[in-house]
Design an enzyme around this catalytic site. Structure first.
Site, PDB file in Angstrom:
ATOM      1  N   ASP A 100       0.879  -1.160   0.000  1.00 33.95           N
ATOM      2  CA  ASP A 100       0.000   0.000   0.000  1.00 33.95           C
ATOM      3  C   ASP A 100       0.922   1.218   0.000  1.00 33.95           C
ATOM      4  O   ASP A 100       2.123   1.105   0.250  1.00 33.95           O
ATOM      5  CB  ASP A 100      -0.926  -0.011   1.232  1.00 33.95           C
ATOM      6  CG  ASP A 100      -2.115   0.935   1.050  1.00 33.95           C
ATOM      7  OD1 ASP A 100      -2.052   1.809   0.160  1.00 33.95           O
ATOM      8  OD2 ASP A 100      -3.103   0.814   1.802  1.00 33.95           O
TER       9      ASP A 100
HETATM   10  C1  BGC Z   1      -4.949   3.405   0.323  1.00 32.35           C
HETATM   11  C2  BGC Z   1      -5.116   2.457  -0.844  1.00 32.35           C
HETATM   12  C3  BGC Z   1      -4.961   3.215  -2.129  1.00 32.35           C
HETATM   13  C4  BGC Z   1      -3.610   3.910  -2.143  1.00 32.35           C
HETATM   14  C5  BGC Z   1      -3.359   4.706  -3.402  1.00 32.35           C
HETATM   15  C6  BGC Z   1      -3.678   4.210   0.219  1.00 32.35           C
HETATM   16  O1  BGC Z   1      -3.644   5.220   1.181  1.00 32.35           O
HETATM   17  O2  BGC Z   1      -4.966   2.677   1.519  1.00 32.35           O
HETATM   18  O3  BGC Z   1      -6.369   1.842  -0.789  1.00 32.35           O
HETATM   19  O4  BGC Z   1      -5.115   2.373  -3.228  1.00 32.35           O
HETATM   20  O5  BGC Z   1      -3.556   4.795  -1.046  1.00 32.35           O
HETATM   21  O6  BGC Z   1      -4.131   5.842  -3.453  1.00 32.35           O
END
Ligand code: BGC
Length: 774
Positions: free
Chosen positions: A283
């Protein structure tokens, strides 16, 4: 002799020529082997490829951004040189043109293509899963996948399939259910739909990202059994049934190790136990130690780009074997070859947004759940009646949640009032004027960043004065009160004023119901929410309650479709609605300790999540898992089982008949009660489900389910194995977990060890786990 010598010399020269020829031709991805492409990479290229190229949104955005954008590449670095193809993508991998290695561009998120301002906002995950219709979810996946592809993007960062462990979790709206089977099946349907279009997916957040409070530092302490049966199961199903192109490891730790630095999770479980064959990535900015991440099986660190120097030094210092980098790169390259950039697809920039909007509209209606309908308050068959619309949400309807799951949509939102007007209902103009003026005067300004993340500030709910209510009760034929909620990334919801209704909301429902009922007029409450709320204290007041969820950009049209009876509701709850928050099995352990900034959270409820808890411990719910009414009613015939003795498989069939006056669909839920042997068991677990076609009055449909041995297993942590224990099993067909229509039993003669898996993710802390054993 001379002849032989000449021959040998000629051979040697040709071999030399061949070798030098080989070293001169630069391998190209797709034309040469992956090994050759990797071998031709410089070490600098390798370390830059296993981290993303940073948050480059595209020149027009980056240069004009009013706020500093973090994670920028160092000027002149490989990451800085790597091109941005589609502005607005939230991350991408390095391109290495000399080796034919293309970039992979990624965009959020679960309710549609985010950040594009020209894509469709679909209903939230919970709304989609409430349809219990895998074909419909597949169809929505096709639409999302097509938008991803036609805007030139490669991976949609969806679906998010974490378990609804606790109703307060801020991102539950993105997730599907408290049940792993439902989560896994919905996840697989969405992935298969998206990938059928030639775009990729990212199954997230792996695993146990079940809260937003301190999501980065919190360690989720979970027994091996609860992990395997509840939290990992949905991922296992989705991976095996749809092979998502990427898998996103979450921010939190699991049993002492960060998910992105977790050999047990990434390598032993995902790769070895499940045979996952895609890119495992982090993530955004998850984890601490890039070297450990590389070694434990995380292939790609997103969004990068700052970890490359640490990795480079680690290889030079012999702390990281270059072979580990090569292995991770091989997964990235295999992934890169799947995407449209590799195939040189000529995307159109013109997905069919009109058609997608109409599919989003119909999907939203299919996911709505009718909780209560007395005195036939619904459907509103008489369009001539005058409606009084109360609640800010009737005029400012919430489309979806906030954070990365928010979608900047192509079209304007259809608010509830507009949806009703579009279907020629008479809505009170004076009430509309009052609300419009109130909302515009009381809405605080929203900053630019919050606006792009869906965190638009909202006016507090208006306290309705008695005179206004009385006038409306005199002038109108029916009241609709909308209760609206929004939550999202980085924050969980509060109990007071969010899970529970506010004083103002309660008093409005109370006073409107009294005034309208005194005149013999009905009251409908529409819940424009993203997750479970308290209903027990006020549900007796209105005649009808409809959960519309956060239904996407067509919100008002979809809601009007259900209120008017154009669509007969067939949605069912995918999470239990408790009588009170304190009844939740995880209530004592959420969000962990210390409560304001939890460092760990112990899942003491174990496998007893949602209905597994309520059913097993006999705790009353306000509305049970699987519940939802229809404007018609259905009857069930006898349940027939193909055998009373289980061999390799069993078939269960039942006939459903529409007994009412209107056509409609029913969800048939198959639960299995397993015998208690060495392992204790929840009273029952969902093992299959199906939705009927739209049945005309008096029409019947026979639904047949196959039950295989895996449906009978539980996880035995001591053996690290899935085991079906001998004894009597009961198959139950229900229309909710608390409304079983038919049941039959069968016998399993001997214990069966169905699958041995790696011993993994052992908790380091003793868990005082809830048990149903006396
Ligand atoms: C979130 C993800 C997301 C990623 C990219 C993260 O903060 O937890 O779900 O895909 O950011 O935006």
């Amino acid at each position: 002799m001379k002849k032989i010598k000449v021959y040998i010399t000629v051979m040697a020269v040709s071999v030399l020529a061949l070798t030098s020829c080989k070293s001169k031709t630069t391998p190209l991805l797709g034309k040469s082997s992956i090994e050759d492409v990797i071998e031709a990479m410089t070490l600098e290229e390798k370390v830059a490829l296993v981290v993303g190229t940073g948050l480059k949104f595209g020149d027009s955005i980056d240069k004009n951004s009013p706020f500093p954008i973090p994670n920028q590449p160092v000027p002149g670095s490989l990451a800085a040189k790597s091109k941005v193809y589609v502005s607005g993508a939230v991350g991408r991998t390095l391109e290495i043109p000399r080796l034919g290695v293309n970039t992979i561009e990624m965009v959020d998120g679960p309710a549609g293509v985010s950040f594009m301002s020209r894509s469709t906002a679909y209903p939230i995950g919970t709304a989609l899963s409430s349809s219990w219709d895998v074909d419909l979810v597949h169809k929505i996946g096709e639409c999302m996948g097509n938008e991803t592809l036609e805007y030139g993007l490669d991976i949609l960062l969806a679906p998010a399939i974490n378990i609804h462990r606790n109703p307060l979790t801020g991102r539950n709206f993105e997730y599907f259910s408290e049940d792993p089977l439902l989560s896994g099946k919905m996840g697989a349907a969405l992935v298969n739909g998206i990938q059928s279009q030639g775009a990729g997916t990212s199954l997230k957040h792996f695993v146990a990202n079940n809260q937003e409070t301190n999501r980065i530092e919190v360690d989720a302490i979970i027994s091996e059994r609860a992990l395997r049966e509840i939290y990992l199961k949905g991922f296992e199903i989705a991976i095996k049934e749809s092979n998502p192109w990427t898998l996103m490891a979450s921010y939190n730790s699991v049993n002492g190790n960060l998910a992105t630095e977790n050999y047990d999770l990434l390598t032993k479980v995902a790769r070895e136990d499940w045979g996952y064959e895609g890119i495992i990535m982090s993530d955004w900015e998850a984890g601490k130690d890039p070297v450990k991440q590389m070694k434990t099986g995380l292939n790609l660190l997103m969004p990068g780009p700052y970890q490359d120097t640490v990795l480079l030094q680690a290889v030079k210092d012999k702390k990281l074997d270059e072979k580990v980098l090569d292995e991770n790169i091989s997964w990235i390259l295999k992934g890169a070859m799947k995407v449209q950039k590799f195939k040189d697809y000529k995307y159109s920039n013109k997905p069919n947004l009109e058609e997608n909007a109409s599919i989003a509209r119909s999907a939203a209606a299919q996911g709505m759940v009718l909780l209560k309908n007395e005195n036939q308050a619904l459907p509103l068959l008489d369009k001539g009646q005058n409606l009084a619309l109360f609640g800010n949400g009737s005029y400012e309807t919430i489309v979806g949640g906030s954070g990365s799951g928010f979608v900047m949509r192509a079209g304007p939102t259809v608010h509830i009032i507009e949806g009703l007007k579009n279907q020629n209902f008479n809505v009170s103009k004076s009430l509309e004027d009052t609300y419009t003026a109130y909302i515009s005067e009381n809405t605080p300004p929203t900053g630019m960043i919050d606006m792009t993340r869906g965190r638009k500030k909202r006016a507090p709910e208006m306290l309705l004065d008695e005179k206004l209510i009385q006038t409306m009760a005199n002038e109108s034929d029916l009241a609709i009160i909308t209760i609206a909620r929004i939550s999202g990334e980085t924050a969980d919801r509060s109990i007071e004023g969010n899970f529970k209704l506010t004083e103002v909301e309660l008093s409005n429902i109370n006073n409107v119901s009294q005034a309208f009922h005194a005149k013999g007029k009905k009251v409908v409450v529409v819940l424009n929410i993203g997750g479970v709320i308290e209903t027990a204290s006020w549900k007796d007041l209105p005649d009808s309650i409809l959960i519309a969820w956060q239904p996407g950009q067509e919100a008002g049209n979809s809601i009007a479709d259900v209120l008017s009876g154009n669509v007969n509701p067939s949605g069912k709850l995918t999470a239990s609605f408790p009588m009170k928050y304190e009844d939740e099995p995880s209530a004592n352990n959420f969000p962990g300790t210390p409560a304001d900034n939890p460092k760990h959270v112990i899942y003491e409820e174990g496998i007893y999540v949602g209905y597994r808890y309520y059913n097993t411990f006999g705790v009353e719910t306000s509305y049970p898992f699987g519940f939802g009414l229809s404007y018609t009613n259905f009857s069930f015939g006898d349940l027939s089982l193909s055998s009373t003795e289980f061999k390799d498989e069993l078939e269960a069939s039942i006939t459903v008949t529409n007994e009412g006056e209107l056509s409609g669909k029913e969800v048939v839920q198959l639960y299995v009660s397993a015998p208690t042997g060495n392992l204790e068991k929840p009273v029952q677990e969902l093992k299959a489900f199906a939705k009927t076609k739209n049945l005309a009055p008096k029409e019947s449909q026979t639904i047949t389910f196959k039950i295989d041995i895996s449906s009978l297993t539980s996880f035995d942590a001591e053996e690290s194995a899935w085991i079906a224990e001998a004894g009597q099993y009961i198959v139950k067909i229900g229309v909710s977990s608390e409304d079983i229509k038919a049941e039959k039993s069968f016998n399993l003669g001997k214990d069966r060890v169905v699958q041995k898996v790696n011993r993994a993710l052992i908790p380091q802390v003793k868990i005082n786990e809830l048990s149903a054993k006396q």
